[in-house]
Design a protein around this motif. Sequence first.
Motif, PDB file in Angstrom:
ATOM      1  N   ALA A  61      13.812  55.856  53.073  1.00  0.00           N
ATOM      2  CA  ALA A  61      14.471  56.194  51.809  1.00  0.00           C
ATOM      3  C   ALA A  61      14.386  57.688  51.527  1.00  0.00           C
ATOM      4  O   ALA A  61      15.351  58.308  51.089  1.00  0.00           O
ATOM      5  N   SER A  76      17.518  60.250  51.368  1.00  0.00           N
ATOM      6  CA  SER A  76      17.807  61.048  50.174  1.00  0.00           C
ATOM      7  C   SER A  76      17.884  62.527  50.502  1.00  0.00           C
ATOM      8  O   SER A  76      18.621  63.269  49.867  1.00  0.00           O
ATOM      9  N   LYS A 101      20.706  55.818  46.675  1.00  0.00           N
ATOM     10  CA  LYS A 101      20.695  54.741  45.688  1.00  0.00           C
ATOM     11  C   LYS A 101      21.092  53.423  46.338  1.00  0.00           C
ATOM     12  O   LYS A 101      20.559  52.375  46.002  1.00  0.00           O
ATOM     13  N   CYS A 103      20.521  52.540  49.395  1.00  0.00           N
ATOM     14  CA  CYS A 103      19.363  52.077  50.161  1.00  0.00           C
ATOM     15  C   CYS A 103      18.341  51.444  49.236  1.00  0.00           C
ATOM     16  O   CYS A 103      17.841  50.363  49.509  1.00  0.00           O
ATOM     17  N   LEU A 104      18.022  52.115  48.158  1.00  0.00           N
ATOM     18  CA  LEU A 104      17.001  51.606  47.244  1.00  0.00           C
ATOM     19  C   LEU A 104      17.438  50.305  46.576  1.00  0.00           C
ATOM     20  O   LEU A 104      16.661  49.357  46.478  1.00  0.00           O
ATOM     21  N   CYS A 163      18.036  47.705  52.710  1.00  0.00           N
ATOM     22  CA  CYS A 163      18.175  49.159  52.685  1.00  0.00           C
ATOM     23  C   CYS A 163      19.281  49.604  53.625  1.00  0.00           C
ATOM     24  O   CYS A 163      20.128  50.412  53.263  1.00  0.00           O
TER      25      CYS A 163
END
Length: 59
Positions: A8, A12, A21, A23-24, A48
Amino acid sequence: MAGLAVFALATSLSGSAAEAKGCLKGAVVGGVAGKLAGHGKAGAAAGCVIGHHRAKKKG
């Protein structure tokens, strides 16, 4: 879960905010679904990847 956090963070830093976002958000949804099936970590990792792919596809 540490591998997911590293992924993550790398996402980012290298991609847009929408990709991170994705992925999260995917990790949360996948983690919950995976937890219900007994595979929370695998579900989070898969979520993710899918969320990242969908965010990239939109942009």
